[in-house]
Design an enzyme around this catalytic site. Structure first.
Site, PDB file in Angstrom:
ATOM      1  N   GLY A   1     -19.915  -9.425 -24.994  1.00 40.11           N
ATOM      2  CA  GLY A   1     -18.949 -10.221 -25.736  1.00 40.11           C
ATOM      3  C   GLY A   1     -17.542  -9.662 -25.607  1.00 40.11           C
ATOM      4  N   GLY A   2     -16.804  -9.654 -26.704  1.00 41.27           N
ATOM      5  CA  GLY A   2     -15.433  -9.166 -26.676  1.00 41.27           C
ATOM      6  C   GLY A   2     -15.331  -7.719 -26.234  1.00 41.27           C
TER       7      GLY A   2
ATOM      8  N   PHE B   1     -10.629   8.892   6.265  1.00 40.13           N
ATOM      9  CA  PHE B   1     -11.016   8.075   7.425  1.00 40.13           C
ATOM     10  C   PHE B   1      -9.922   7.041   7.625  1.00 40.13           C
ATOM     11  CE2 PHE B   1     -13.692   4.546   9.228  1.00 40.13           C
ATOM     12  CZ  PHE B   1     -14.260   5.217  10.298  1.00 40.13           C
ATOM     13  N   ALA B   2      -9.112   7.188   8.685  1.00 37.16           N
ATOM     14  CA  ALA B   2      -7.951   6.320   8.899  1.00 37.16           C
ATOM     15  C   ALA B   2      -8.236   5.323  10.012  1.00 37.16           C
ATOM     16  CB  ALA B   2      -6.726   7.164   9.224  1.00 37.16           C
TER      17      ALA B   2
ATOM     18  N   GLU C   1     -15.022  -1.199   4.140  1.00 34.28           N
ATOM     19  CA  GLU C   1     -16.061  -0.952   5.155  1.00 34.28           C
ATOM     20  C   GLU C   1     -16.745  -2.246   5.588  1.00 34.28           C
ATOM     21  OE1 GLU C   1     -18.576   2.503   4.989  1.00 34.28           O
ATOM     22  OE2 GLU C   1     -17.221   3.480   3.583  1.00 34.28           O
TER      23      GLU C   1
ATOM     24  N   PRO D   1      -2.303  -2.619   9.029  1.00 35.79           N
ATOM     25  CA  PRO D   1      -1.788  -3.751   8.256  1.00 35.79           C
ATOM     26  C   PRO D   1      -2.184  -5.113   8.802  1.00 35.79           C
ATOM     27  CG  PRO D   1      -0.091  -2.069   8.481  1.00 35.79           C
ATOM     28  CD  PRO D   1      -1.245  -1.638   9.340  1.00 35.79           C
TER      29      PRO D   1
END
Length: 382
Positions: free
Chosen positions: A341-342, A126-127, A365, A131
C-alpha cells in the site's frame, strides 16, 4: 523463514550450499549500508568483501587452472542482492571488470591485477558501452591506434559502472583489423593513465558509481593488449557469456527479498479484522510471485550449471535467464509495492528501494529486447 529449499536442487553441490549460507550470515552481520555516499560505500564494501575472502570467486587464481565457477558467482550475487543492491554491485563489478583478464589475460597481466582485485585492494571496471552504440558493441567507434611502441586511445565510454572510483578498466576499442566486430581489441587500462579523464558522473534512480570516460591521446604500452588484435568482440562476448547469468541471479535476489517482505506484510497486516493473507486476491498475488521466483531460479541455475559443466558457450541459456529473471523480478517487486500500500512508495522502505534497483537490470549487459533477439537467433540457428 525465507525459503532456502532451492539450495538442495541438483544444479548445486555441497560447496555451493556452504558458500551461500556462510555469505548470507556474513551479509546479515554486516548490517545496513549507507547509501548517501555511494562512492564511499562501494569502496568500503569492496574492501570488506576482499578482506573476508568473498571476492576470491570473482577472478581466476593464476596458479589455479580451474575456470570461473558461475554457480558460485550467481549464488553470491543472489545472496548479496537480497541483502542490499550496493553489496551486489560491489561484488559483481570486481568480476565483470576483470573477466577479460581471467579468461584471456597474459600471466603478467593476471599477476599484476588479479591478486589486487580478488582481495579488495583495487577496484575494477568494464568499459564497453559508448554514447552512440549502447548494446551494439560492433558499432563501437573509440580508437586504439598503433603508434610503434604504444597504443593511443581516443574517444568516449559511457555508463561505466565504477567509473570515477576504479583503479583499473578493461576497455574495448577499434584497432581496425576488419569492419564491425572484427576490428575491436581489448586493453587493460590503469585509471591513472595520462589522457584518461572523467567527463561526467551519471546519476540514476538507484544511485551507483557511474561515469562517462574521456580518452584524449591516452598512451598505453603494447603489453596492455589483452589477447590478440581483433579479438575484442570475442573477448567481450565471452565475458558476458559468464556474467550475464549473474545479472539474472541479482534480479532473482531482489525478487526473493520482495517476496519475503510481502509474506511478512500480508501475515501481519489486517483488513476488516482479518489478516491480508486470508484474502483470495492477495493469495493470487502470492501464488504468482512464488511461481515467478522459482521459474527464474530454475533458468538461472540451469544456465550456470551448463556453463560450469563445460559448455563452450551458453548464449541462449544466459539470455533466457537474464531476460526472464529480470523482467519477472520487476513484476514481483511491483506486486510487493502494491501489497504494501502507501508504505510501498515511502522513501526508505525496502520494497521502494527494490523498485528503483530492479529497473536497471533490464537494460545493462544487454537490454531485454536484445536478449529476445539472441534467443530467437540461437533457436532458429540450432
Amino acid at each position: 523463514m525465507p525459503d532456502r529449499s532451492y539450495l538442495d536442487w541438483p544444479f548445486l553441490e555441497d560447496r555451493h550450499r556452504d558458500h551461500a549460507k556462510a555469505l548470507d550470515d556474513w551479509a546479515g552481520d554486516l548490517g545496513s549500508v549507507d547509501h548517501h555516499d555511494t562512492d564511499a560505500a562501494c569502496r568500503d564494501l569492496v574492501a570488506k568483501l576482499g578482506a573476508d575472502g568473498w571476492l576470491q570467486p570473482t577472478a581466476v587464481d593464476p596458479a589455479d587452472p580451474n575456470p570461473l565457477d558461475v554457480r558460485t558467482l550467481c549464488l553470491s550475487r543472489e545472496t548479496l542482492a537480497r541483502h542490499d543492491g550496493l553489496m551486489d554491485f560491489a561484488f559483481a563489478m570486481q568480476g565483470l571488470g576483470t573477466g577479460a583478464l581471467s579468461l584471456f589475460g597474459s600471466k603478467a597481466q593476471q599477476d599484476e591485477w588479479l591478486p589486487l582485485t580478488r582481495t579488495g585492494k583495487a577496484i575494477s571496471a568494464f568499459a564497453l558501452t559508448e554514447p552512440q552504440s549502447g548494446s551494439d558493441v560492433a558499432n563501437s567507434t573509440m580508437t586504439a591506434t598503433d603508434d610503434g611502441d604504444a597504443w593511443v586511445l581516443d574517444g568516449q565510454k559511457t555508463w561505466i559502472s565504477n567509473g570515477g572510483i576504479a583503479d583499473v578498466y578493461t576497455l574495448f576499442a577499434r584497432t581496425g583489423e576488419g569492419p564491425g566486430a572484427k576490428g575491436l581489441s581489448a586493453f587493460v587500462v590503469p585509471a591513472d593513465t595520462p589522457g584518461l579523464s572523467i567527463a561526467e558522473r551519471l546519476q540514476t534512480i538507484a544511485p551507483h558509481p557511474l561515469a562517462t570516460l574521456q580518452f584524449d591521446g591516452a598512451r598505453l604500452p603494447k603489453s596492455a593488449l589483452i589477447g590478440a588484435p581483433g579479438q575484442g568482440f570475442k573477448i567481450a562476448m565471452s565475458v558476458l557469456d559468464v556474467f550475464r547469468t549473474t545479472v539474472a541471479a541479482a534480479g532473482l535476489g531482489f525478487a526473493r527479498r520482495a517476496f519475503d517482505e510481502s509474506l511478512s506484510r500480508v501475515a501481519a497486516r489486517e483488513v476488516q479484522g482479518k489478516p491480508l493473507s486470508e484474502l483470495q486476491m492477495v493469495q493470487g498475488h502470492i501464488a504468482d510471485m512464488a511461481l515467478r521466483v522459482d521459474a527464474a531460479a530454475l533458468l538461472v541455475y540451469r544456465a550456470a550449471w551448463t556453463k560450469d559443466s563445460g559448455a563452450p558457450r551458453v548464449s541462449r541459456e544466459a539470455a533466457m535467464a537474464k531476460l526472464y529473471a529480470t523482467d519477472e523480478a520487476q513484476k514481483v517487486i511491483d506486486a510487493a509495492v502494491q501489497l504494501h500500500g502507501g508504505d510501498g512508495v515511502k522513501s526508505g522502505e525496502v520494497v521502494e528501494r527494490l523498485y528503483r534497483e530492479i529497473r536497471a537490470l533490464r537494460i545493462y549487459e544487454g537490454a531485454s529486447d536484445v536478449q529476445k533477439v539472441i534467443i530467437a537467433r540461437q533457436t532458429m540457428g540450432a
